[in-house]
Write a protein that holds these residues in place. Structure first.
Motif, PDB file in Angstrom:
ATOM      1  N   TRP A   1     -23.190 -40.004 -75.704  1.00  0.00           N
ATOM      2  CA  TRP A   1     -24.358 -40.103 -74.833  1.00  0.00           C
ATOM      3  C   TRP A   1     -23.939 -40.266 -73.385  1.00  0.00           C
ATOM      4  CZ3 TRP A   1     -29.590 -39.761 -75.577  1.00  0.00           C
ATOM      5  CH2 TRP A   1     -29.991 -39.544 -76.902  1.00  0.00           C
ATOM      6  N   LEU A   2     -22.898 -41.064 -73.167  1.00  0.00           N
ATOM      7  CA  LEU A   2     -22.466 -41.304 -71.796  1.00  0.00           C
ATOM      8  C   LEU A   2     -21.973 -40.027 -71.132  1.00  0.00           C
ATOM      9  CD1 LEU A   2     -20.709 -44.738 -72.199  1.00  0.00           C
ATOM     10  CD2 LEU A   2     -22.882 -44.240 -71.110  1.00  0.00           C
ATOM     11  N   VAL A   3     -21.377 -39.129 -71.919  1.00  0.00           N
ATOM     12  CA  VAL A   3     -20.960 -37.855 -71.346  1.00  0.00           C
ATOM     13  C   VAL A   3     -22.180 -37.086 -70.864  1.00  0.00           C
ATOM     14  CG1 VAL A   3     -19.981 -35.617 -71.888  1.00  0.00           C
ATOM     15  CG2 VAL A   3     -18.833 -37.671 -72.637  1.00  0.00           C
ATOM     16  N   ALA A   4     -23.248 -37.107 -71.674  1.00  0.00           N
ATOM     17  CA  ALA A   4     -24.487 -36.444 -71.251  1.00  0.00           C
ATOM     18  C   ALA A   4     -25.028 -37.105 -69.989  1.00  0.00           C
ATOM     19  CB  ALA A   4     -25.516 -36.510 -72.380  1.00  0.00           C
ATOM     20  N   VAL A   5     -24.950 -38.426 -69.953  1.00  0.00           N
ATOM     21  CA  VAL A   5     -25.440 -39.152 -68.787  1.00  0.00           C
ATOM     22  C   VAL A   5     -24.689 -38.728 -67.533  1.00  0.00           C
ATOM     23  CG1 VAL A   5     -25.388 -41.430 -67.724  1.00  0.00           C
ATOM     24  CG2 VAL A   5     -26.347 -41.157 -69.994  1.00  0.00           C
ATOM     25  N   ALA A   6     -23.373 -38.658 -67.662  1.00  0.00           N
ATOM     26  CA  ALA A   6     -22.577 -38.255 -66.502  1.00  0.00           C
ATOM     27  C   ALA A   6     -22.946 -36.848 -66.064  1.00  0.00           C
ATOM     28  CB  ALA A   6     -21.088 -38.338 -66.841  1.00  0.00           C
ATOM     29  N   ALA A   7     -23.205 -35.979 -67.028  1.00  0.00           N
ATOM     30  CA  ALA A   7     -23.601 -34.616 -66.673  1.00  0.00           C
ATOM     31  C   ALA A   7     -24.918 -34.633 -65.899  1.00  0.00           C
ATOM     32  CB  ALA A   7     -23.740 -33.767 -67.930  1.00  0.00           C
ATOM     33  N   ILE A   8     -25.825 -35.515 -66.300  1.00  0.00           N
ATOM     34  CA  ILE A   8     -27.106 -35.611 -65.591  1.00  0.00           C
ATOM     35  C   ILE A   8     -26.881 -36.060 -64.160  1.00  0.00           C
ATOM     36  CG2 ILE A   8     -29.252 -36.929 -65.467  1.00  0.00           C
ATOM     37  CD1 ILE A   8     -29.422 -36.833 -68.448  1.00  0.00           C
ATOM     38  N   VAL A   9     -26.019 -37.061 -63.992  1.00  0.00           N
ATOM     39  CA  VAL A   9     -25.721 -37.529 -62.635  1.00  0.00           C
ATOM     40  C   VAL A   9     -25.199 -36.375 -61.798  1.00  0.00           C
ATOM     41  CG1 VAL A   9     -24.205 -39.008 -61.282  1.00  0.00           C
ATOM     42  CG2 VAL A   9     -25.313 -39.914 -63.315  1.00  0.00           C
ATOM     43  N   LEU A  10     -24.334 -35.570 -62.405  1.00  0.00           N
ATOM     44  CA  LEU A  10     -23.784 -34.435 -61.663  1.00  0.00           C
ATOM     45  C   LEU A  10     -24.878 -33.454 -61.283  1.00  0.00           C
ATOM     46  CD1 LEU A  10     -21.213 -33.183 -60.594  1.00  0.00           C
ATOM     47  CD2 LEU A  10     -21.003 -31.928 -62.721  1.00  0.00           C
ATOM     48  N   LEU A  11     -25.805 -33.214 -62.198  1.00  0.00           N
ATOM     49  CA  LEU A  11     -26.894 -32.292 -61.880  1.00  0.00           C
ATOM     50  C   LEU A  11     -27.739 -32.823 -60.729  1.00  0.00           C
ATOM     51  CD1 LEU A  11     -28.054 -31.125 -65.409  1.00  0.00           C
ATOM     52  CD2 LEU A  11     -26.880 -29.817 -63.668  1.00  0.00           C
ATOM     53  N   VAL A  12     -27.979 -34.125 -60.761  1.00  0.00           N
ATOM     54  CA  VAL A  12     -28.736 -34.726 -59.655  1.00  0.00           C
ATOM     55  C   VAL A  12     -27.986 -34.504 -58.342  1.00  0.00           C
ATOM     56  CG1 VAL A  12     -29.507 -36.903 -58.672  1.00  0.00           C
ATOM     57  CG2 VAL A  12     -29.893 -36.432 -61.077  1.00  0.00           C
ATOM     58  N   ALA A  13     -26.680 -34.760 -58.383  1.00  0.00           N
ATOM     59  CA  ALA A  13     -25.886 -34.573 -57.171  1.00  0.00           C
ATOM     60  C   ALA A  13     -25.929 -33.114 -56.722  1.00  0.00           C
ATOM     61  CB  ALA A  13     -24.443 -35.018 -57.435  1.00  0.00           C
ATOM     62  N   CYS A  14     -25.786 -32.194 -57.656  1.00  0.00           N
ATOM     63  CA  CYS A  14     -25.800 -30.768 -57.296  1.00  0.00           C
ATOM     64  C   CYS A  14     -27.147 -30.375 -56.712  1.00  0.00           C
ATOM     65  CB  CYS A  14     -25.497 -29.906 -58.518  1.00  0.00           C
ATOM     66  SG  CYS A  14     -23.784 -29.980 -59.017  1.00  0.00           S
ATOM     67  N   ALA A  15     -28.221 -30.922 -57.261  1.00  0.00           N
ATOM     68  CA  ALA A  15     -29.546 -30.592 -56.736  1.00  0.00           C
ATOM     69  C   ALA A  15     -29.646 -31.012 -55.274  1.00  0.00           C
ATOM     70  CB  ALA A  15     -30.622 -31.284 -57.573  1.00  0.00           C
ATOM     71  N   ASN A  16     -29.133 -32.210 -54.990  1.00  0.00           N
ATOM     72  CA  ASN A  16     -29.108 -32.693 -53.619  1.00  0.00           C
ATOM     73  C   ASN A  16     -28.379 -31.736 -52.712  1.00  0.00           C
ATOM     74  OD1 ASN A  16     -30.450 -35.025 -53.363  1.00  0.00           O
ATOM     75  ND2 ASN A  16     -28.685 -36.220 -52.712  1.00  0.00           N
ATOM     76  N   VAL A  17     -27.195 -31.403 -53.125  1.00  0.00           N
ATOM     77  CA  VAL A  17     -26.332 -30.572 -52.284  1.00  0.00           C
ATOM     78  C   VAL A  17     -26.951 -29.182 -52.121  1.00  0.00           C
ATOM     79  CG1 VAL A  17     -24.089 -29.483 -52.175  1.00  0.00           C
ATOM     80  CG2 VAL A  17     -24.265 -31.868 -52.846  1.00  0.00           C
ATOM     81  N   ALA A  18     -27.520 -28.654 -53.192  1.00  0.00           N
ATOM     82  CA  ALA A  18     -28.151 -27.336 -53.095  1.00  0.00           C
ATOM     83  C   ALA A  18     -29.294 -27.381 -52.088  1.00  0.00           C
ATOM     84  CB  ALA A  18     -28.657 -26.892 -54.455  1.00  0.00           C
ATOM     85  N   ASN A  19     -30.058 -28.461 -52.123  1.00  0.00           N
ATOM     86  CA  ASN A  19     -31.145 -28.635 -51.164  1.00  0.00           C
ATOM     87  C   ASN A  19     -30.635 -28.614 -49.737  1.00  0.00           C
ATOM     88  OD1 ASN A  19     -33.706 -28.644 -52.038  1.00  0.00           O
ATOM     89  ND2 ASN A  19     -33.817 -30.822 -52.506  1.00  0.00           N
ATOM     90  N   ILE A  20     -29.517 -29.320 -49.538  1.00  0.00           N
ATOM     91  CA  ILE A  20     -28.919 -29.348 -48.209  1.00  0.00           C
ATOM     92  C   ILE A  20     -28.517 -27.938 -47.799  1.00  0.00           C
ATOM     93  CG2 ILE A  20     -26.928 -30.141 -46.894  1.00  0.00           C
ATOM     94  CD1 ILE A  20     -27.009 -32.719 -48.436  1.00  0.00           C
ATOM     95  N   TYR A  21     -27.931 -27.193 -48.718  1.00  0.00           N
ATOM     96  CA  TYR A  21     -27.506 -25.832 -48.386  1.00  0.00           C
ATOM     97  C   TYR A  21     -28.709 -24.936 -48.086  1.00  0.00           C
ATOM     98  CZ  TYR A  21     -22.790 -26.892 -50.045  1.00  0.00           C
ATOM     99  OH  TYR A  21     -21.552 -27.410 -50.213  1.00  0.00           O
ATOM    100  N   PHE A  22     -29.787 -25.116 -48.827  1.00  0.00           N
ATOM    101  CA  PHE A  22     -30.994 -24.327 -48.555  1.00  0.00           C
ATOM    102  C   PHE A  22     -31.467 -24.589 -47.133  1.00  0.00           C
ATOM    103  CE2 PHE A  22     -32.105 -21.864 -52.033  1.00  0.00           C
ATOM    104  CZ  PHE A  22     -31.984 -22.542 -53.231  1.00  0.00           C
ATOM    105  N   ALA A  23     -31.505 -25.871 -46.780  1.00  0.00           N
ATOM    106  CA  ALA A  23     -31.988 -26.218 -45.441  1.00  0.00           C
ATOM    107  C   ALA A  23     -31.078 -25.622 -44.373  1.00  0.00           C
ATOM    108  CB  ALA A  23     -32.062 -27.740 -45.307  1.00  0.00           C
ATOM    109  N   ARG A  24     -29.768 -25.695 -44.620  1.00  0.00           N
ATOM    110  CA  ARG A  24     -28.840 -25.152 -43.641  1.00  0.00           C
ATOM    111  C   ARG A  24     -28.983 -23.647 -43.513  1.00  0.00           C
ATOM    112  NH1 ARG A  24     -24.525 -27.281 -41.344  1.00  0.00           N
ATOM    113  NH2 ARG A  24     -23.194 -25.464 -41.619  1.00  0.00           N
TER     114      ARG A  24
END
Lengths: 900, 116
Positions: free
Chosen positions: A366-389
């Motif tokens: 389960w923790l591996v899945a959790v870590a993957a979710i955290v990564l997705l959240v982080a990627c979403a953030n970064v993608a948003n930043i790239y969209f804005a840029r």
């Protein structure tokens, strides 16, 4: 031509090279002919001479076309690599020019990638890699016997078998090529105060062949040494060899004293070898001696050892289980308890004592899945930043497009930026992973023998792969959208901006959903951990420690001498308890045979007025013999009556104290004081008067069911009960008193080989571990995801505010108050958060049944946890939106209108 | 004209550096390089012209020269070669090497004669 396919050059490119060569040769020949004709030759003569000097047109062309093709391939490759290098250089320049934005991206990705690297390291150690130095662990299996209990008819599966089973399996299970048995035990190195207890494993000689391990020096146990009659030998664990024997190869052949016996050192195991389990092993000895019998493979004794085997290549586990069942049936024929109706199954070596995947391993998945979710959240953030840029850089991109750059080339340029930042994030992630791994190793899983570095090759490879994936994942969509920028951007820009804000909003809502899921997961694990800690153990586990004793016994004693020794020891234990109780820092001490978390002894009883003893889920009746101070030492309250008096013991009136559940079971609703119980099955058993009722305690596990328990004063127990423990209650933390008490006891009695002192909490900690693991890591990841999401939401709302300045200006010019603008922005924020919460709740409801088995006395859909998680997210959203909202309200209407 | 095999072998090894030398003055197209070499060598090189082109292609692949189609003075299409920075460095190093090798050979052959 493989090279061609790789470089994606078309076959027409070869024709181009050929055309180039032909053209060049023609030009050469023309010039040569001109010179020759100028010196007087005719056209034909000149041509012939020119061709001759060339070396023959056909030959020259053939050779030169090959050379030109070769050259063109290399040049194209160089150009492509060069352009990629240029892109990277450009991206690096951009990054150094705007360190703030780069830092946000790098830190966000570092946290996400680092969390995953940590979880992978955990997963690898617990599930994927198998124990160190074991070859092909997937081929190793454990044998489990399933039999029906005589009492309840319930099927129980257990891994603890015996030597007879081992021998039978070895002889008759054809599908396996190695069978081995092992037994954990504690051996004492040295004697007295400086003695050290070693974690040892007694094995059959086949164990080392089974694992495929090779010794560092010397050899392993040989088949001839499987016999208990021969010399005792020992294989040292690598860490012990280095720490106690200086890593000196001369130790081979020496004899070391372990628990009073001499063992010849025959070899040293490689570093990190822990057998088929994960805990540290200091020494390997022969199991025959540990079994303590000469004919341990032929006598059916209660040995309780796991048996493991390696499947032959191509053989199936089912086949081996069938063969083993046949062997089992033949050896259990005629034995009591209908054991021959049982059957054998096989499970992987990672399975626990009942054949199931250990709880820690399941939590880890389960923790591996959790870590993957955290990564997705982080990627979403970064993608948003790239969209804005991408939006902000539309002018620059439009210029490039106008200058003729192809769309593919532009996408590659933009991707270079996301890849560079991803790689930098990946490097920073190594620091996060290192820290995370240390937390896991020291705080959460200290019992595993960690010998490989936290950043070993497998973790690095996985981290690298994740980094590359992240670079593409975060950068691709923004790059694709940015590349569609039109050169004339005025009208398209507002459309683009609206689309961008929709995307940003969607991503933010998704992040919110992920966070809700993580927070709920963290909440239920924390609640489980809380429940585990809150279980009423019937005693103060925080203040109690238990001392057990190992004696230097001379080998041959007459019966008289043995009896005298027992007496001396009995006296010693009582004196030891008194001495310990006198120590500063100790409040009470007592002696017990069978105690809470120390086991107890089964004894059949009868009770006055009770026809048959009702069975209880935890079993029993279990008996302990204790001194008067026992209940005060443990902190077990007495709900009725009194504790034993100091005067009560051997020779005085038989009395007993029973547990509360026992009182309820035997005499429900009535007062048990002064009633009689009879221990044993004989005819002339005296009445044992009940003088008190104590709270329930547990024999081994926190999660045990209530059992029938009772106590007798020390001295009044049957002769067959043995195994003294001295218990002490400390005023300070018990681990502080461990060393001082050991010293006191060794001083009192020099013939003590070793005193093992363990605070109760140390014993209980491994039982709480799976929930602690889940709670700590889920909470860390949840907090991480929430922080990342808050930053993301903040930037989305801030961007939105900037983008809609004009609109806010208009509103305020038309009479809207500042407060109205703030609420407008916050409403949008809450809308996004609300969508996220709704999605997150839906996911939780769906996933709950899968999470439930991992929890303890907690519902996966716990209402309170869900409410708190949702509230936390809403609060975080408000926090994220408050600053942009406030800024929006401070916009001067005239400025905003002007900018419009 | 009979080919001289010995001269061929020796020459091929040093042809690259000779071509680089030709290009060190100015960018030239293939024929100009051949012409310049013939002139400097004082007659025929003893090699096929195509060997020069092979050398040029080889060095272009290695990045010592760069090539581009252009227009010659005679208004013809021609492929012009020029030295890259790498090529210039290689020329300098190879010149040293070849000259010192030639000196060594010379001193052995000439010196040996006088001893004998």
């Amino acid at each position: 031509m493989k090279r061609r396919r790789w470089l994606r050059l078309k076959s027409t490119d070869r024709q181009l090279s050929e055309q180039d060569v032909i053209a060049e040769l023609e030009a050469h020949l023309a010039e040569r002919m001109e010179r020759l004709k100028a010196s007087g030759m005719s056209e034909e003569e000149a041509r012939a001479e020119a061709e001759r000097r060339l070396g023959g047109v056909a030959r020259a062309r053939y050779a030169l076309v090959r050379a030109a093709w070769d050259r063109d391939i290399r040049l194209t490759l160089r150009e492509r690599v060069g352009s990629v290098a240029d892109d990277v250089r450009y991206a690096v320049r951009l990054v150094t020019r705007e360190p703030g934005y780069a830092l946000v991206v790098i830190v966000t990705l570092a946290l996400g990638i680092g969390a995953n690297a940590t979880m992978f390291g955990l997963l690898d150690r617990l599930l994927l890699s198998g124990p160190t130095h074991v070859k092909e662990p997937a081929q190793l299996h454990r044998f489990y016997a399933s039999t029906r209990s005589q009492q309840s008819g319930e099927l129980t599966t257990f891994a603890q078998l015996n030597g007879v089973a081992y021998e039978a399996f070895r002889a008759r299970v054809a599908s396996v090529e190695h069978v081995a048995a092992y037994r954990s035990q504690k051996l004492t190195l040295g004697s007295g105060v400086d003695a050290r207890q070693l974690a040892a494993i007694g094995v059959t000689s086949g164990f080392f062949d089974l694992t495929g391990v090779r010794p560092v020096i010397g050899r392993f146990i040989a088949p001839s040494e499987d016999d208990a009659a021969g010399e005792r030998v020992v294989v040292l664990g690598h860490a012990l060899w280095r720490s106690e024997f200086g890593g000196d190869a001369g130790i081979l052949g020496d004899v070391v004293q372990l628990s009073g016996n001499g063992y010849r050192v025959i070899g040293v195991a490689p570093p990190g070898f822990t057998g088929v389990e994960l805990g540290r092993v200091d020494a390997w000895v022969q199991i025959a001696h540990a079994a303590g019998r000469d004919r341990w493979t032929t006598e059916w004794i209660g040995l309780y050892i796991p048996i493991v085997a390696r499947l032959r290549p191509g053989a199936s586990a089912e086949r081996a289980a069938a063969e083993a069942t046949a062997a089992w049936r033949s050896i259990t024929e005629g034995r009591p308890g209908k054991m021959e109706e049982g059957y054998i199954t096989l499970a992987g070596i990672g399975a626990d004592r009942h054949g199931n995947e250990p709880l820690e391993a399941r939590v880890t998945r389960w923790l591996v899945a959790v870590a993957a979710i955290v990564l997705l959240v982080a990627c979403a953030n970064v993608a948003n930043i790239y969209f804005a840029r991408g939006l902000m850089r539309r002018r620059e991109i439009a210029v490039r497009l106008a200058l003729g750059i192809s769309r593919g080339r532009l996408i590659r340029l933009l991707l270079a930026e996301s890849m560079v930042l991803a790689v930098l994030g990946g490097l920073a992630a190594l620091a996060v992973a290192y820290w995370g791994a240390n937390v896991v190793r020291t705080v959460l899983l200290p019992h595993v023998d960690w010998t490989t570095s936290a950043l070993n090759a497998r973790v690095l490879v996985v981290a690298g792969g994740i980094t590359m994936l992240v670079g593409v994942l975060t950068g691709l969509a923004p790059a694709l959208r940015a590349s569609r920028t039109k050169a004339h951007t005025s009208v398209a820009s507002s459309l683009r901006a609206a689309q961008s804000s929709r995307t940003a909003g969607t991503l933010a809502a998704l992040q919110a959903a992920f966070c809700v899921v993580l927070l709920i997961g963290a909440g239920v694990f924390v609640r489980s951990l809380w429940s585990v800690n809150a279980v009423d153990l019937g005693l103060d586990a925080d203040r109690v420690l238990a001392a057990s004793f190992e004696w230097d016994t001379p080998a041959h004693l007459t019966d008289e001498e043995r009896a005298a020794q027992s007496d001396r020891r009995r006296t010693f234990y009582r004196e030891a308890a008194q001495r310990i109780a006198a120590e500063p820092g100790v409040e009470h001490a007592s002696v017990a045979i069978g105690s809470a978390f120390g086991g107890a002894f089964y004894a059949s009883i009868r009770a006055d007025g009770v026809d048959s003893i009702p069975p209880m889920p935890g079993g029993g009746p279990y008996m302990s013999a204790v001194t008067a101070d026992y209940f005060a030492t443990l902190g077990t309250p007495l709900t009725r009556g009194r504790a034993f008096r100091v005067s009560e013991g051997a020779g005085t009136d038989p009395v007993a104290i029973i547990s509360r559940s026992t009182a309820e079971a035997l005499w429900p609703g009535a007062d048990p004081i002064d009633r009689c119980v009879y221990i044993g099955d004989g005819a002339e058993i005296p009445c044992r008067r009940v003088v008190g009722v104590a709270a329930d305690t547990r024999r081994f596990n926190i999660t045990e069911e209530p059992a029938l328990q009772f106590y007798v004063p020390l001295g009044q127990q049957p002769a067959w009960m043995g195994g003294f423990t001295v218990l002490a209650r400390t005023g300070v933390r018990p681990d502080v008193m461990t060393e001082p008490l050991r010293r006191v006891l060794h001083e009192m009695e020099p013939s003590l080989r070793f005193v093992a002192i363990q605070p109760f909490n140390e014993y209980l900690e491994p039982q709480r571990r799976p929930w602690k693991l889940g709670a700590v890591l889920f909470t860390l990841c949840g907090a991480l995801a929430l922080s990342i999401a808050v930053i993301g939401l903040y930037s989305v709302i801030a961007y939105l505010v900037v983008h809609r300045r004009h609109e806010f200006g208009v509103r305020m010019a038309l009479g809207a108050e500042r407060f109205d603008v703030i609420t407008l922005v916050l409403r949008r924020t809450l809308a996004l958060a609300g969508i996220g919460v709704a999605i997150g709740l839906a996911v939780t409801v769906l996933a709950a049944p899968y999470l439930q088995p991992l929890l303890f006395e907690t519902q996966a859909r716990d209402g309170a946890v869900v409410a708190i998680a949702a509230a936390a997210l809403i609060a975080a959203a408000v926090l994220a939106g408050v600053l942009p909202a406030w800024r929006a309200s401070r916009v001067s209407p005239t400025e905003a209108l002007r900018d419009g | 004209m009979p080919r001289q095999p010995d001269r061929n072998t020796i020459l091929k090894g040093t042809l690259d550096v000779l071509v680089l030398k030709a290009l060190s003055r100015a960018p030239m197209h293939g024929f100009e390089v051949t012409e310049w070499l013939e002139r400097e060598a004082g007659g025929s090189l003893g090699l096929d012209d195509s060997a020069v082109y092979q050398a040029l292609y080889r060095m272009e692949k290695r990045g010592l020269v760069a090539a581009e189609w252009g227009v010659s003075e005679k208004n013809r299409r021609a492929r012009y070669y020029e030295l890259t920075r790498q090529g210039r460095a290689h020329l300098k190093a190879e010149t040293e090497r070849v000259l010192s090798y030639a000196d060594m050979v010379r001193s052995i052959l000439v010196g040996g004669e006088s001893a004998a």
